[in-house]
Enzyme design. Sequence first.
Site, PDB file in Angstrom:
ATOM      1  N   ASP A  86       0.801  -1.527  -2.384  1.00  0.00           N
ATOM      2  CA  ASP A  86      -0.281  -1.088  -1.480  1.00  0.00           C
ATOM      3  C   ASP A  86      -0.499   0.417  -1.595  1.00  0.00           C
ATOM      4  O   ASP A  86       0.184   1.205  -0.939  1.00  0.00           O
ATOM      5  CB  ASP A  86       0.101  -1.453  -0.035  1.00  0.00           C
ATOM      6  CG  ASP A  86      -0.889  -0.897   0.981  1.00  0.00           C
ATOM      7  OD1 ASP A  86      -1.999  -0.482   0.587  1.00  0.00           O
ATOM      8  OD2 ASP A  86      -0.542  -0.886   2.190  1.00  0.00           O
ATOM      9  N   ASN A  93      -3.076   2.063  -0.520  1.00  0.00           N
ATOM     10  CA  ASN A  93      -4.019   2.526   0.514  1.00  0.00           C
ATOM     11  C   ASN A  93      -5.312   3.085  -0.062  1.00  0.00           C
ATOM     12  O   ASN A  93      -5.763   4.180   0.312  1.00  0.00           O
ATOM     13  CB  ASN A  93      -3.359   3.565   1.437  1.00  0.00           C
ATOM     14  CG  ASN A  93      -2.446   2.913   2.453  1.00  0.00           C
ATOM     15  OD1 ASN A  93      -1.230   3.118   2.403  1.00  0.00           O
ATOM     16  ND2 ASN A  93      -2.990   2.115   3.348  1.00  0.00           N
ATOM     17  N   ASN A 123      -5.701  -4.139   4.915  1.00  0.00           N
ATOM     18  CA  ASN A 123      -5.671  -3.754   6.326  1.00  0.00           C
ATOM     19  C   ASN A 123      -6.553  -2.521   6.498  1.00  0.00           C
ATOM     20  O   ASN A 123      -6.466  -1.806   7.479  1.00  0.00           O
ATOM     21  CB  ASN A 123      -4.253  -3.461   6.821  1.00  0.00           C
ATOM     22  CG  ASN A 123      -3.591  -2.313   6.108  1.00  0.00           C
ATOM     23  OD1 ASN A 123      -2.999  -2.515   5.059  1.00  0.00           O
ATOM     24  ND2 ASN A 123      -3.689  -1.102   6.657  1.00  0.00           N
ATOM     25  N   LYS A 173       7.301  -5.368  -0.178  1.00  0.00           N
ATOM     26  CA  LYS A 173       6.030  -4.637  -0.308  1.00  0.00           C
ATOM     27  C   LYS A 173       6.375  -3.192  -0.607  1.00  0.00           C
ATOM     28  O   LYS A 173       7.188  -2.588   0.103  1.00  0.00           O
ATOM     29  CB  LYS A 173       5.261  -4.730   1.011  1.00  0.00           C
ATOM     30  CG  LYS A 173       4.191  -3.635   1.193  1.00  0.00           C
ATOM     31  CD  LYS A 173       3.351  -3.912   2.426  1.00  0.00           C
ATOM     32  CE  LYS A 173       2.505  -2.715   2.813  1.00  0.00           C
ATOM     33  NZ  LYS A 173       1.570  -3.016   3.905  1.00  0.00           N
TER      34      LYS A 173
HETATM   35  O1  GLR Z   1      -0.159  -1.336   5.082  1.00  0.00           O
HETATM   36  C1  GLR Z   1      -0.568  -0.213   5.374  1.00  0.00           C
HETATM   37  O2  GLR Z   1      -1.611   0.210   4.918  1.00  0.00           O
HETATM   38  C2  GLR Z   1       0.235   0.622   6.290  1.00  0.00           C
HETATM   39  O3  GLR Z   1       1.324   0.223   6.607  1.00  0.00           O
HETATM   40  C3  GLR Z   1      -0.317   1.892   6.772  1.00  0.00           C
HETATM   41  C4  GLR Z   1       0.750   2.849   7.218  1.00  0.00           C
HETATM   42  O4  GLR Z   1       0.158   3.989   7.777  1.00  0.00           O
HETATM   43  C5  GLR Z   1       1.681   3.249   6.074  1.00  0.00           C
HETATM   44  O5  GLR Z   1       0.927   3.638   4.971  1.00  0.00           O
HETATM   45  C6  GLR Z   1       2.619   4.352   6.453  1.00  0.00           C
HETATM   46  O6  GLR Z   1       3.304   4.172   7.477  1.00  0.00           O
HETATM   47  O7  GLR Z   1       2.703   5.329   5.749  1.00  0.00           O
HETATM   48 MG    MG Z   2      -1.860  -1.682   3.747  1.00  0.00          MG
END
Ligand code: GLR
Ligand code: MG
Length: 431
Positions: free
Chosen positions: A228, A230, A276, A198
């Site tokens: 991902d 976000n 998520n 990922k």
């Molecule tokens: O799958 C996700 O969205 C994450 O793992 C969120 C986390 O906050 C990730 O973006 C990070 O640790 O920077």
């Molecule tokens: Mg995510």
Amino acid sequence: MTRDLTITAVHLTPILVADPPLLNTQGVHQPYTPRLIVEVETADGVTGVGETYGDAKYLELARPFAAKLVGRQVSDLNGLFTLADEVAVDSSRVFGQVDVGGLRGVQTADKLRLSVVSGFEVACLDALGKALGLPVHALLGGKVRDAVEYSAYLFYKWADHPEGVASEKDDWGAAVDPAGVVAQARAFTERYGFTSFKLKGGVFPPEEEIAAVKALAEAFPGHPLRLDPNGAWSVETSLKVAAELGDVLEYLEDPALGTPAMAEVAAKTGVPLATNMCVTTFAEIQEAFTKGAVQVVLSDHHYWGGLRNTQQLAAVCRTFGVGVSMHSNTHLGISLAAMTHVAATVPDLHHACDSHYPWQSEDVLTERLAFDGGKVAVSDAPGLGVALDRERLAFLHRRWLDDDGTLRDRDDAAAMRVADPEWVTPSVPRW
Ligand SMILES: O=C([O-])C(=O)C[C@H](O)[C@@H](O)C(=O)[O-]
Ligand SMILES: [Mg+2]
């Protein structure tokens, strides 16, 4: 033999753990991140451990919760939610807050409360398992697999935290382009045997991230890949990325922010979408599933309210033909053990879970959990099957005590401003 499962003491230990300079759409990880370690003790002298988010707002709720837990039965897991409601009423100041945005989805009061409950639920399950001589997975109905598969969680990353910032040195080096991402993926396979990958996106313009995923597909043909960002992309950009990477992606994770935007993307691409961010509570399920916005829900057992709620989420997903897996956040071995126990009990887990654990060089356990062939073996020892290293716990707590308050709340944008004083959290969609 009868046992006294009455909780006689609860200990809360906030800690700061080293975190490498991992990049995401909001900024960069701080050099240290807060976690909260929960311990519950029973009248028989059994201790159970749990772990959850450790930022100040979680601590504010955990403290009154811990005080109310004393005198209750460690087996009263349903009662934890009632107790949380009582604490919610008492702590209306904290519960009044609703903070939109962030990498954990919308931070509602409900989610904060459930994240706190999860730390206590895991500690109670650990204590109960130890008292009964049963592993946590047995308390959850029994494992259906002996090992749980995880994916390598690749990040764009700087070699070091910005100059002048006290931090621990890591040995991963930088990854800021396709070659760096592939090299990082190779290191992950060599060190841990992961076979799916990922990439955390939303950091560079989409064309650069498309190139990185294509490079991964070339380096690891046929391996499951996810990207991902976000929620950093518009619907249009999400569709463009889906069209470019459709052949190689297992799924696209939160390309656009929120259920309506995800539904629009889902309607126009055959690439499965995972989240998520837009489905993070039971209340969000109906709209997302009705609109066909997501094909895979990634549970974070912390903000879903623990291991039994995660099983309930899996049952709802199964009912609607939606896949389920797990995402993570910076976490230590107690949480990885908890994730592994619950994942072992979910019958139709068709995607490798993701874990930040390889990025954490520090832990509070006497023995770190190991990935073998990308999998964590499901422990059959009583409880979670982990043991606290009290010296390490004290050391990491000392770091939290010594902090002037700047690191006690995770703030990736503030950490980025150390390197780039002009940095502001980008508005979404960023591209
Ligand atoms: O799958 C996700 O969205 C994450 O793992 C969120 C986390 O906050 C990730 O973006 C990070 O640790 O920077
Ligand atoms: Mg995510």
